[in-house]
Write an enzyme that holds these catalytic residues in place. Structure first.
Site, PDB file in Angstrom:
ATOM      1  CG  HIS A 141      -0.544   0.012   2.516  1.00 49.79           C
ATOM      2  ND1 HIS A 141      -0.274   1.179   3.179  1.00 49.79           N
ATOM      3  CD2 HIS A 141      -0.293  -0.980   3.407  1.00 49.79           C
ATOM      4  CE1 HIS A 141       0.122   0.894   4.413  1.00 49.79           C
ATOM      5  NE2 HIS A 141       0.128  -0.406   4.580  1.00 49.79           N
ATOM      6  CG  ASP A 194       2.544   0.049   7.807  1.00 47.54           C
ATOM      7  OD1 ASP A 194       2.095  -0.446   6.771  1.00 47.54           O
ATOM      8  OD2 ASP A 194       1.836   0.299   8.788  1.00 47.54           O
ATOM      9  CD  GLU A 237      -3.469  -1.621   5.470  1.00 50.46           C
ATOM     10  OE1 GLU A 237      -3.803  -2.595   6.158  1.00 50.46           O
ATOM     11  OE2 GLU A 237      -2.853  -0.657   5.963  1.00 50.46           O
ATOM     12  CD  GLU A 238      -1.460   2.009   7.702  1.00 53.09           C
ATOM     13  OE1 GLU A 238      -2.202   1.572   8.580  1.00 53.09           O
ATOM     14  OE2 GLU A 238      -0.292   1.616   7.544  1.00 53.09           O
ATOM     15  CG  ASP A 293       0.821  -3.870   4.799  1.00 53.61           C
ATOM     16  OD1 ASP A 293       1.709  -3.119   5.241  1.00 53.61           O
ATOM     17  OD2 ASP A 293      -0.389  -3.699   5.019  1.00 53.61           O
ATOM     18  CG  HIS A 334       0.751   2.467  12.547  1.00 49.22           C
ATOM     19  ND1 HIS A 334      -0.477   1.924  12.871  1.00 49.22           N
ATOM     20  CD2 HIS A 334       1.014   2.012  11.292  1.00 49.22           C
ATOM     21  CE1 HIS A 334      -0.929   1.182  11.878  1.00 49.22           C
ATOM     22  NE2 HIS A 334      -0.039   1.211  10.907  1.00 49.22           N
TER      23      HIS A 334
HETATM   24 ZN   LIG Z   1       0.590  -1.503   6.318  1.00 46.85          ZN
END
Ligand SMILES: [Zn+2]
Length: 457
Positions: free
Chosen positions: A276, A288, A322-323, A350, A420
């Site tokens: 993503h 990520d 995606e998030e 991912d 994140h």
């Molecule tokens: Zn991800």
């Protein structure tokens, strides 16, 4: 009769062995190319350092769309196009504040709003803080104790869970606000979902329920969570002042980016490889999922550069959103159904750009047997297993229309140190690990394309 049987056995095993030999040479050619001339690391640098955070709906997300269009063209894709999809547009706004107050003391915490959270009122919220270790404790306290308070979910990622700690703990990020609001809480602060003990707060999407009052939700760093826990053991009344300035703006049009190599013989059969493109706003989205997106582009480049002419169509997809919405993955599968596409195989990366140790697979038993027969070809490059359980959030819906699912499984013990949080940056990705991940994806696609898999229906 016996001699004929033995001859057949000898001949078929000779064919099998020589086929594996030929395949191992082709994979060696791709490995040489990726490790010596690869573009994955440079492309990841561009995505992380020249663009940076790429949250859905942001200007940077659009820059990432444009950049990966160029990268896919440079990689040699026959066709590169965008798939429009509407995405949520959440913005963090001015930096959040979380200040603990007790007696005459104050301490500022390292905090961030959870993605998709509502803001606090403009002047902030101040309320007594009440700690719970888990949902059971919350329920035991009940509305009488929770009402009017800010709930501090101090749930630790369970150390004994080797691979599933995140899945277990992330419930508190996802459902904490709704469960606390049901009992009258005015806001929520969670311990960041990570094993690392440091000062980085970790964001990530939370969710609301239309039947329950929405309350603001933030995360604090694990060091602050430990400190707060100690303070709450000592002090009777501790208050938290929190101020968050986030906003959900109207949906905006964004895009998946698709780069395709059209198959030479059975182009209607499609193999998808993807990651993503969007990423949280606190960092560069290197692990990520800049890594997965860039590896997917590298697959196209390596197939082309190694002179492999795929007989099926290979598509690299940069999924958007995606998030905090999964709108890109959803749109991709909706279009696949609407266009009656024949998806035979899909692989997603991912889980970070760390060294790949296995490829997870999910298909019918005969499909999995065939995939596992190729495992010896992967071992020289560090992929040691093909365990049950492949797929991913973005490619998931393709399973329903018959695609065999595969996931790239890197060593995951360091992933949640970065996930994140502000330290998910380019420097945290190792060039060779990133490249070997791309190689494992290119190799499985080369084999699935060459031999096909037993049909799903
Ligand atoms: Zn991800």
């Amino acid at each position: 009769m016996r001699i004929i049987f033995l001859l057949v056995l000898f001949f078929s095993s000779y064919v099998f062995v020589s086929a594996q030999k030929e395949d191992s040479l082709v994979i060696r050619i791709m490995a040489d190319d990726i490790l010596k001339n690869g573009k994955a690391y440079d492309n990841l640098f561009y995505l992380c350092k020249k663009i940076g955070a790429r949250l859905s709906g942001s200007e940077n997300a659009q820059k990432a769309v444009d950049a990966t269009m160029r990268m896919l063209k440079d990689a040699g894709a026959d066709t590169v196009y965008m798939q429009p999809c509407m995405v949520p547009h959440w913005v963090r706004g001015e930096k959040e504040q979380g200040i603990i107050q007790w007696k005459k003391n104050k301490k500022t915490l390292n905090v961030c709003a959870l993605g998709m959270s509502i803001a606090t009122p403009a002047k902030g919220i101040k309320a007594e803080i009440i700690e719970v270790a888990n949902f059971d404790e919350l329920k035991k306290l009940g509305a009488e104790k929770i009402s009017g308070k800010i709930v501090f979910f101090n749930y630790h990622m369970r150390p004994e869970l080797v691979f599933d700690g995140y899945g277990d703990a992330v419930r508190y990020r996802g459902f904490g606000p709704v469960e606390a609001a049901k009992l009258g809480a005015v806001a929520v602060i969670i311990r960041s979902v990570t094993y690392a003990l440091d000062n980085n707060p970790h964001t990530g999407a939370t969710r609301y329920d239309s039947t329950v009052k929405k309350i603001p939700a933030m995360a604090c760093s694990t060091i602050d969570a430990e400190w707060l826990h100690q303070l709450l053991l000592k002090e009777k009344k501790v208050e938290l002042f929190m101020k968050m300035n986030c906003e959900i703006l109207p949906d905006v049009e964004s895009y998946n980016v698709v780069g395709e190599i059209r198959g030479t013989e059975i182009p209607q059969e499609i193999i998808t490889v993807g990651g993503h493109l969007d990423s949280w706003d606190l960092a560069e989205g290197a692990h990520d999922d800049g890594a997965g997106a860039i590896q997917s582009i590298e697959v196209i480049r390596a197939l082309k550069a190694s002179g492999i002419k795929s007989i099926r169509t290979v598509r690299a997809v940069m999924f958007m959103n995606e998030e905090n919405g999964l709108r890109g993955g959803t749109k991709y599968s909706e279009l696949a159904v609407a266009n009656k596409e024949d998806h035979v195989f899909a692989i997603e990366s991912d889980s970070g750009g760390f060294g790949v140790i296995s490829l997870g697979i999910d298909g019918k038993p005969d499909q999995e047997v065939k995939l596992r027969s190729w495992l010896p070809l992967f071992r020289p490059y560090g992929v040691l297993d093909m365990p049950d359980g492949g797929g991913g959030a973005d490619i998931g819906p393709l399973k329903k229309i018959g695609a065999v699912m595969c996931s790239v499984n890197p060593g995951s013990q360091r992933y949640f140190d970065h996930h994140h949080a502000a330290n998910d940056v380019f420097e945290s990705v190792n060039k060779r690990e990133l490249e070997l991940g791309a190689l494992s994806m290119a190799a499985i696609i080369y084999l699935v394309d060459k031999y096909g898999l037993p049909p799903t229906q």
